[in-house]
Design a protein around this motif. Structure first.
Motif, PDB file in Angstrom:
ATOM      1  N   ILE A   1     -15.383  -8.414  15.306  1.00 24.52           N
ATOM      2  CA  ILE A   1     -14.432  -8.565  16.416  1.00 24.52           C
ATOM      3  C   ILE A   1     -13.488  -9.711  16.092  1.00 24.52           C
ATOM      4  N   THR A   2     -12.205  -9.425  16.067  1.00 26.24           N
ATOM      5  CA  THR A   2     -11.200 -10.444  15.768  1.00 26.24           C
ATOM      6  C   THR A   2     -10.377 -10.730  17.025  1.00 26.24           C
ATOM      7  N   VAL A   3     -10.338 -12.007  17.428  1.00 23.99           N
ATOM      8  CA  VAL A   3      -9.543 -12.411  18.592  1.00 23.99           C
ATOM      9  C   VAL A   3      -8.761 -13.656  18.210  1.00 23.99           C
ATOM     10  N   ASP A   4      -7.787 -13.992  19.027  1.00 26.37           N
ATOM     11  CA  ASP A   4      -6.997 -15.198  18.795  1.00 26.37           C
ATOM     12  C   ASP A   4      -7.485 -16.316  19.707  1.00 26.37           C
ATOM     13  N   GLU A   5      -6.827 -16.501  20.825  1.00 27.50           N
ATOM     14  CA  GLU A   5      -7.153 -17.612  21.725  1.00 27.50           C
ATOM     15  C   GLU A   5      -7.978 -17.166  22.934  1.00 27.50           C
ATOM     16  N   GLU A   6      -7.955 -15.867  23.263  1.00 28.38           N
ATOM     17  CA  GLU A   6      -8.621 -15.392  24.475  1.00 28.38           C
ATOM     18  C   GLU A   6      -9.630 -14.295  24.144  1.00 28.38           C
ATOM     19  N   LEU A   7     -10.702 -14.275  24.921  1.00 24.73           N
ATOM     20  CA  LEU A   7     -11.762 -13.275  24.758  1.00 24.73           C
ATOM     21  C   LEU A   7     -11.996 -12.591  26.096  1.00 24.73           C
ATOM     22  N   LEU A   8     -11.913 -11.273  26.101  1.00 26.16           N
ATOM     23  CA  LEU A   8     -12.159 -10.491  27.319  1.00 26.16           C
ATOM     24  C   LEU A   8     -13.506  -9.779  27.207  1.00 26.16           C
ATOM     25  N   ILE A   9     -14.370 -10.028  28.197  1.00 23.33           N
ATOM     26  CA  ILE A   9     -15.669  -9.355  28.270  1.00 23.33           C
ATOM     27  C   ILE A   9     -15.709  -8.527  29.550  1.00 23.33           C
ATOM     28  N   ARG A  10     -16.171  -7.287  29.419  1.00 22.47           N
ATOM     29  CA  ARG A  10     -16.195  -6.374  30.573  1.00 22.47           C
ATOM     30  C   ARG A  10     -17.564  -5.706  30.666  1.00 22.47           C
ATOM     31  N   ARG A  11     -18.117  -5.675  31.880  1.00 25.69           N
ATOM     32  CA  ARG A  11     -19.386  -4.987  32.120  1.00 25.69           C
ATOM     33  C   ARG A  11     -19.187  -3.945  33.203  1.00 25.69           C
ATOM     34  N   VAL A  12     -19.776  -2.793  32.977  1.00 23.82           N
ATOM     35  CA  VAL A  12     -19.733  -1.702  33.946  1.00 23.82           C
ATOM     36  C   VAL A  12     -21.167  -1.276  34.231  1.00 23.82           C
ATOM     37  N   VAL A  13     -21.556  -1.266  35.514  1.00 23.71           N
ATOM     38  CA  VAL A  13     -22.890  -0.823  35.920  1.00 23.71           C
ATOM     39  C   VAL A  13     -22.749   0.535  36.595  1.00 23.71           C
ATOM     40  N   LEU A  14     -23.514   1.517  36.116  1.00 22.36           N
ATOM     41  CA  LEU A  14     -23.439   2.875  36.640  1.00 22.36           C
ATOM     42  C   LEU A  14     -24.541   3.130  37.658  1.00 22.36           C
ATOM     43  N   ALA A  15     -24.354   4.153  38.472  1.00 22.35           N
ATOM     44  CA  ALA A  15     -25.296   4.440  39.552  1.00 22.35           C
ATOM     45  C   ALA A  15     -26.674   4.837  39.029  1.00 22.35           C
ATOM     46  N   ASN A  16     -26.746   5.358  37.785  1.00 17.87           N
ATOM     47  CA  ASN A  16     -28.046   5.744  37.221  1.00 17.87           C
ATOM     48  C   ASN A  16     -28.819   4.557  36.645  1.00 17.87           C
ATOM     49  N   GLY A  17     -28.282   3.362  36.807  1.00 19.03           N
ATOM     50  CA  GLY A  17     -28.970   2.170  36.333  1.00 19.03           C
ATOM     51  C   GLY A  17     -28.527   1.701  34.969  1.00 19.03           C
ATOM     52  N   ARG A  18     -27.819   2.548  34.262  1.00 19.50           N
ATOM     53  CA  ARG A  18     -27.337   2.148  32.946  1.00 19.50           C
ATOM     54  C   ARG A  18     -26.083   1.284  33.083  1.00 19.50           C
ATOM     55  N   SER A  19     -25.815   0.547  32.028  1.00 18.00           N
ATOM     56  CA  SER A  19     -24.614  -0.287  32.037  1.00 18.00           C
ATOM     57  C   SER A  19     -23.965  -0.265  30.665  1.00 18.00           C
ATOM     58  N   ARG A  20     -22.709  -0.634  30.641  1.00 13.76           N
ATOM     59  CA  ARG A  20     -21.974  -0.700  29.388  1.00 13.76           C
ATOM     60  C   ARG A  20     -21.316  -2.067  29.276  1.00 13.76           C
ATOM     61  N   ALA A  21     -21.196  -2.526  28.033  1.00 13.75           N
ATOM     62  CA  ALA A  21     -20.573  -3.823  27.768  1.00 13.75           C
ATOM     63  C   ALA A  21     -19.438  -3.628  26.781  1.00 13.75           C
ATOM     64  N   TYR A  22     -18.331  -4.308  27.039  1.00 13.46           N
ATOM     65  CA  TYR A  22     -17.167  -4.244  26.151  1.00 13.46           C
ATOM     66  C   TYR A  22     -16.737  -5.673  25.824  1.00 13.46           C
ATOM     67  N   VAL A  23     -16.606  -5.948  24.543  1.00  7.18           N
ATOM     68  CA  VAL A  23     -16.153  -7.258  24.085  1.00  7.18           C
ATOM     69  C   VAL A  23     -14.850  -7.076  23.325  1.00  7.18           C
ATOM     70  N   ALA A  24     -13.792  -7.693  23.822  1.00 10.38           N
ATOM     71  CA  ALA A  24     -12.453  -7.550  23.228  1.00 10.38           C
ATOM     72  C   ALA A  24     -12.082  -6.077  23.087  1.00 10.38           C
ATOM     73  N   GLY A  25     -12.472  -5.281  24.089  1.00 14.68           N
ATOM     74  CA  GLY A  25     -12.121  -3.863  24.100  1.00 14.68           C
ATOM     75  C   GLY A  25     -13.045  -2.979  23.294  1.00 14.68           C
ATOM     76  N   LYS A  26     -14.024  -3.565  22.587  1.00 15.16           N
ATOM     77  CA  LYS A  26     -14.941  -2.783  21.767  1.00 15.16           C
ATOM     78  C   LYS A  26     -16.305  -2.698  22.448  1.00 15.16           C
ATOM     79  N   LEU A  27     -16.902  -1.513  22.408  1.00 15.26           N
ATOM     80  CA  LEU A  27     -18.217  -1.310  23.001  1.00 15.26           C
ATOM     81  C   LEU A  27     -19.247  -2.164  22.270  1.00 15.26           C
ATOM     82  N   ALA A  28     -20.133  -2.819  23.036  1.00 13.98           N
ATOM     83  CA  ALA A  28     -21.141  -3.706  22.442  1.00 13.98           C
ATOM     84  C   ALA A  28     -22.479  -3.485  23.122  1.00 13.98           C
ATOM     85  N   THR A  29     -23.556  -3.784  22.394  1.00 14.65           N
ATOM     86  CA  THR A  29     -24.891  -3.731  22.979  1.00 14.65           C
ATOM     87  C   THR A  29     -25.142  -5.015  23.764  1.00 14.65           C
TER      88      THR A  29
END
Length: 570
Positions: free
Chosen positions: A85-113
């Motif tokens: 993952i290559t970033v400059d000055e800022e890092l965006l982290i995003r988490r999404v929690v689904l109704a089935n209990g699963r969740s997804r994580a995105y770091v700098a727009g890329k899917l991550a565990t």
């Protein structure tokens, strides 16, 4: 630094966006308005596990986004690059929690565990709240706090390097010892393979010369016949080509008596005649020597077959076979010198351990010295924060493990040295110091964290410090001290504090208020940044409750004035 936190359909929040500023950010609001939801959302974005209960009722999913300014955190950028993952000055982290209990994580727009997210988010935020999220209750962090206080960065780096050399020397020694049992078998195998090559007595041109010789022997009779016929036509038969050329030469010689220009032609004919006679003699010798030799042919066939076998075995060409021979000879020589090599690696391993031990002992001595100073400094800070009888003891212990073969005299050596560090606290006079997580309340933990951060101000990565419950069980005078110290820490680190006390809120560089409202039978939570007048009203509300009077407004104004004066002092 946390620049922006965006929350959608999370708990009682439908949509919310908070732009945090540098320095001290304070969040206030009525109980149950949703202040702690901000903490829960931040935990989620830093790698906590999601659950369906986090999703706002009626929504399909919950989403949290956090934007961090990491311009002054080169270690984090290196960890990101290690994850691709290559970033400059800022890092965006995003988490999404689904109704089935699963969740997804995105770091700098890329899917991550979640594992990758947990590794990446180290140092982004230090949250002082409940025990399960409190870095102060984790003894593995205590050594880092002590080393930062003692300024042991360079010595720690040296320890890491020397420990790495120990591990590498041990791997090399283990590998060569493992090969001891296979050494005799390997030597026999190499000797066998080398003998196969040596027996053939190969030379670099065998790949072409041997097939050529085999071809000659296979057609020896035909070669004898053809060369004999050629010699016969050139020289031996009546009126052979050489005889004819001799007569021609005589004619031209006589002609040259009448025209000197033919002298060169005569000389050329004489030269050609000599060459043809030599050629005929060569053909005669070849014809006499050309004969079938079944034994030699059989030996050649066998030799070429063995050469083809070796070529298939060791490569694609004779050059590969000869190259393997050189490599095998070198390996055999090394195997024959195996015992000396083992002794050399054993000495290298012991030398590496000795050097690492010396560094570990130097680290340990400095830690022992610094531990008393740090314990005293934190205790003094806690005293000023309303925990007057609390005493903090920094315990430095050797990590003993007799079974650790990489250790020294039964003491384990690691990249951190030979010590284990733990902060112990006795909240009340006469009590025996015990681990923080066993006796400290949420408020005590938060104040202990504030005390440590105050002592270590300016050290370590400039991530965001988040304080919740820091005001639990304290009065106005102590709250003012907490606010002062928190603002001092915020000069070096961004601080986010959730508080119920106006004495703390008055020190904010940026003040947010959380409000809860009910619309159409649904509860909503919203947050907004307060201007100077709104800040005075919020502090007045915190002082006087629902009824805001001119007296509470005046008290709030005075509180802001005092805090501002304190904040401007160096």
């Amino acid at each position: 630094m946390l620049s922006l936190l965006r929350i959608k359909d999370f708990a009682i929040i439908d949509a919310l966006e908070v732009a945090f500023g540098p320095g001290l950010n304070v969040v206030t609001g009525e109980t149950g308005a949703g202040k702690s939801i901000l903490i829960a959302a931040l935990h989620l974005v830093l790698g906590a596990r999601g659950a369906p209960e986090l999703i706002r009722q009626g929504a399909a999913s919950a989403e949290v986004e956090a934007l961090f300014d990491i311009g002054d955190d080169p270690d984090l950028r290196q960890r990101l690059e290690a994850q691709g993952i290559t970033v400059d000055e800022e890092l965006l982290i995003r988490r999404v929690v689904l109704a089935n209990g699963r969740s997804r994580a995105y770091v700098a727009g890329k899917l991550a565990t979640l594992g990758q997210l947990a590794e990446i988010s180290v140092g982004l935020a230090d949250i002082a709240s409940q025990h399960e999220h409190h870095s102060l209750t984790n003894p593995s962090n205590h050594l880092l706090y002590l080393d930062a206080f003692a300024g042991l960065g360079e010595l720690r780096t040296e320890m890491i390097q020397r420990h790495g050399i120990v591990l590498e020397a041990k791997r090399a020694l283990t590998a060569i010892k493992h090969s001891v049992s296979q050494r005799a078998e390997r030597e026999d195998f190499l000797r066998f393979q080398l003998q196969e090559i040596i027996d053939l007595d190969l030379s670099s041109d065998d790949e072409t010369s041997l097939p050529e010789e085999r071809e000659r022997l296979r057609h020896a009779e035909r070669l004898k016949q053809l060369t004999s016929e050629a010699e016969y036509a050139l020289y031996s038969k009546d009126d052979a080509l050489c005889d004819q050329l001799a007569r021609i030469s005589t004619l031209i010689e006589e002609a040259s008596r009448f025209d000197a220009r033919l002298s060169d032609t005569y000389k050329e004919l004489i030269s050609i005649s000599a060459q043809l006679e030599e050629t005929s003699r060569s053909l005669n010798r070849y014809a006499r020597e050309a004969a079938s030799d079944p034994e030699r042919l059989l030996a050649l066939e066998q030799r070429l077959e063995r050469l083809a076998h070796l070529t298939r075995k060791h490569g694609k060409s004779l050059a590969d076979v000869l190259s393997f021979k050189t490599v095998a000879e070198n390996e055999l020589a090394q195997l024959q010198n195996h015992e000396q090599h083992v002794r050399d690696l054993e000495q290298r391993y012991q030398d590496a351990k000795s050097a690492a031990r010396d560094t570990a002992r130097a680290l340990s001595a400095k830690r022992m010295s610094a531990a008393k100073k740090l314990g005293k400094a934190i205790s003094e800070e806690l005293r000023s924060l309303g925990m007057g009888d609390a005493k903090v003891v920094i315990e430095v212990m050797r990590t003993s493990n007799v079974a650790d073969e990489n250790g020294i005299d039964g003491v384990t050596l690691s990249a951190n040295g030979m010590d284990r560090v733990e902060f112990l606290i006795a909240p009340n006079r006469g009590e025996k110091p015990r681990p923080l997580h066993k006796i400290a309340s949420g408020g005590e933990l938060s104040r202990s964290m504030l005390a440590i951060k105050r002592v270590l101000t300016g050290l370590g990565p400039s991530g965001v410090y988040v304080f919740d419950e820091v005001d639990a069980g304290v009065g106005g005078a102590i709250a003012e001290v907490i606010g002062t110290k928190m603002h001092e820490v915020s000069r070096h680190h961004q601080v986010i504090c959730i508080t119920h006390l106006p004495q703390i809120a008055a020190f904010a560089d940026t003040h947010f208020s959380v409000r809860k409202a009910v619309r159409a039978g649904r509860t909503f939570s919203a947050i907004g940044e307060l201007d100077s007048e709104e800040r005075r009203e919020e502090l007045a509300r915190m002082l006087g409750g629902k009824t805001v009077t001119s007296t509470t407004r005046a008290a709030a104004s005075e509180m802001l004035k005092i805090a501002k004066s304190s904040n401007t002092q160096p």
